[in-house]
Design an enzyme around this catalytic site. Structure first.
Site, PDB file in Angstrom:
ATOM      1  N   ARG A 233     -10.198 -11.786   2.288  1.00 33.63           N
ATOM      2  CA  ARG A 233     -11.546 -12.163   1.314  1.00 33.63           C
ATOM      3  C   ARG A 233     -10.162 -13.862   1.392  1.00 33.63           C
ATOM      4  O   ARG A 233     -11.169 -14.601   1.886  1.00 33.63           O
ATOM      5  CB  ARG A 233     -11.665 -11.988   0.553  1.00 33.63           C
ATOM      6  CG  ARG A 233     -10.302 -11.663  -0.914  1.00 33.63           C
ATOM      7  CD  ARG A 233     -10.912 -10.581  -2.196  1.00 33.63           C
ATOM      8  NE  ARG A 233     -11.036  -9.903  -1.468  1.00 33.63           N
ATOM      9  CZ  ARG A 233     -11.483  -8.819  -2.662  1.00 33.63           C
ATOM     10  NH1 ARG A 233     -11.683  -9.134  -3.807  1.00 33.63           N
ATOM     11  NH2 ARG A 233     -11.383  -7.295  -2.596  1.00 33.63           N
TER      12      ARG A 233
ATOM     13  N   LYS B  70       0.835  -1.132   0.279  1.00 32.95           N
ATOM     14  CA  LYS B  70      -0.354   0.048   0.003  1.00 32.95           C
ATOM     15  C   LYS B  70       1.217   1.598  -0.285  1.00 32.95           C
ATOM     16  O   LYS B  70       1.993   1.628   0.095  1.00 32.95           O
ATOM     17  CB  LYS B  70      -1.203  -0.033   0.811  1.00 32.95           C
ATOM     18  CG  LYS B  70      -1.865  -0.483   0.767  1.00 32.95           C
ATOM     19  CD  LYS B  70      -2.894  -0.732   2.963  1.00 32.95           C
ATOM     20  CE  LYS B  70      -4.393  -2.036   2.991  1.00 32.95           C
ATOM     21  NZ  LYS B  70      -5.276  -1.261   1.907  1.00 32.95           N
TER      22      LYS B  70
END
Ligand code: BES
Ligand code: MN
Ligand code: ZN
Length: 495
Positions: free
Chosen positions: A339, A265
């Site tokens: 996920r 990120k």
């Protein structure tokens, strides 16, 4: 903070010595001839005050009362939302004063409903919470005592108990969510769950990397493998009903820090990724409240907890991993890690033959863009379950909004090298994430709450909100026990 509820009217409340009194009134408040009612009636008559939520009038040591300061606060028709607004506005006005408020009296006039009591108490708790865990000279909450005055206090005692339990749950969730990642590792979360288990008698099991690998959780293990902090899989079981009653399973995303992994990120605001375990924190909070309320239901909490770090051993873009369900996953972006840990927990949930499974996750930036910080994103494979969650959001004033799950959205997840890819493109990012999870949740009614926009606040007020503990508790408490044999699957459960 010490809470009390007293069955007294405004006349009685005016006699209590306190640092401040908040008198919240609705348009249907009964005008008495006590001193507070008279102040209120005069202010309204003279046009100095209005019943609209957010409208206030502050009085200093008003004649005939034993309080240093009195705030009259309008709450409109008296809905939970209006009461919440009134209390928040009144506390904001009070906190700008010079003298600290240690003892607060809260009068509810024309507000004898469970929703009003819960909204008022949770609003005071929310406004006065102070984080201290990593301060060297902790200055805790200044408010020490809250006395809620309501003539109907006896009838509303269960609502009061509910409110204080929700507050305890919200505060536990905030506490863990706010802690920096070096003070809230997967092991720390497991310790917190064990402590909760000791205090409440709720069963707690903690699995480590070896056991998780043995279960075949190749997807969860892949996310954890780049970190020096060992993963933990926490299993909490609250049993309030007989074993024959199918449990509701809550699954909380517990990424204790999300760097993005090899798909790193950008640096700006990366600190906020310590909040990537807010789903896990909300599950801990719900169990804290269940321990206090002891409802006749069964609930299982699953928390996959790990860090997402870049390292020589990290999972790489393009790697294919095998999930516990047997499905293979192409990890196209290591930053779509939530996920990858949730899917294995969803498969693990099958063993409980649940009446429903709800996962809670700070899953996508796309959900923040779609819904902001007002409503959590809610996805459900089952209409009845969706309605229950929407209703719980309303009653707890912890709102959510149903999002779509059309199969066409799953097209984006096609992979040339595995059964499914872990990312689609940028369009409908919150929906494609939910479509990924749905593949692993086809054995029971399932819902997913994307709390990326609602679990914490950024900027000057940076900190966890404790959401969606309130929603989840109202959802659980509204359930009628359902026997295992009749537990329905996503396909045959009718709305
Ligand atoms: N934890 C983040 C989601 C997130 C980002 C929540 C910002 C709140 C604020 C999640 O693991 C993530 O990184 N999601 C990616 C998914 C993408 C790679 C498909 C995202 O949302 O950018
Ligand atoms: Mn991520
Ligand atoms: Zn994440």
């Amino acid at each position: 903070m010490n809470f009390e509820i007293k069955p007294i009217d405004l006349g009685g409340a005016a006699q209590i010595h306190s640092d401040a009194t908040i008198l919240v009134f609705s348009s249907s408040y009964p005008a008495g001839d006590d001193v507070l009612s008279k102040h209120l009636a005069r202010a309204l008559k003279d046009g100095q005050l209005d019943v609209k939520p957010g409208k206030l009038l502050a009085l200093f040591r008003p004649e005939g009362t034993s309080s240093q300061r009195v705030i009259l606060a309008g709450a409109g028709e008296g809905s939970a939302k209006e009461v919440k607004q009134a209390v928040a506005a009144a506390w904001n006005a009070l906190k700008t004063g010079h003298a600290p408020i240690k003892k607060l009296v809260l009068c509810l006039a024309g507000l004898a409903t469970g929703g009003a009591v819960r909204a008022a108490i949770t609003a005071v708790a929310d406004a006065t919470y102070v984080y201290t865990a990593t301060k060297s000279k902790p200055e805790g909450r200044t408010l020490e005592q809250l006395i809620v005055c309501l003539p109907q206090a006896r009838e509303l005692a269960p609502e009061f108990k509910h409110a204080t339990a929700v507050v305890a749950g919200i505060e536990l969730a905030k506490e863990w969510a706010n802690r920096p990642a070096n003070h809230a590792t997967p092991s720390h979360l497991a310790q917190a769950a064990r402590k909760l288990s000791k205090e409440t008698g709720i069963d707690c099991q903690v699995l480590g990397p070896k056991e998780v690998a043995k279960l075949g959780m190749g997807s969860f293990s892949a996310v954890a493998q780049g970190s020096d902090q060992a993963l933990r899989f926490i299993v909490l079981s609250y049993q309030g009903a007989s074993k024959t009653h199918a449990p509701t399973v809550l699954v909380g995303k517990g990424i204790t820090f999300d760097t993005g992994g090899i798909s790193l990120k950008p640096a700006a605001e990366m600190d906020e990724m310590k909040f990537d375990m807010c789903g896990a924190a909300s599950v801990l909070g719900v169990f804290r409240a269940l321990g206090e309320l002891r409802p006749k239901i069964n609930v299982v909490g699953l928390i996959p907890a790990c860090e997402n770090m870049p390292d020589g051993r990290s999972v790489k873009p393009g790697d294919v991993v095998t999930s516990m369900s047997g499905q293979t996953i192409e990890v196209l972006n290591t930053d779509a890690e939530g996920r990858l840990i949730l899917c294995d927990a969803l498969t693990y949930a099958e063993r409980f033959k649940p009446r429903a499974v709800v996962d809670i996750a700070t899953l996508t930036g796309a959900c923040v863009i779609a819904l902001g910080s007002v409503r959590s994103g809610m996805f459900a494979s089952n209409d009845a379950l969706a309605q229950e969650l929407l209703a719980a959001g309303e009653s707890a004033q912890d709102l959510c909004w149903r999002m779509p799950l059309d199969d066409d959205y799953a097209e984006a997840l096609k992979s040339n090298f595995a059964d499914v890819a872990n990312v689609g493109g940028r369009p409908a990012g919150a929906v494609t994430a939910a479509k990924f999870l749905q593949r692993f949740a086809d054995k029971y009614p399932w819902a997913h709450l994307d709390i990326a926009g609602t679990a914490w606040k950024s900027g000057a007020a940076k900190g966890a909100t404790g959401r969606p503990v309130g929603l989840l508790l109202d959802f659980l408490l509204a359930q009628k026990p359902l026997p295992v044999a009749k537990a329905q699957t996503a396909k045959n459960r009718k709305a």
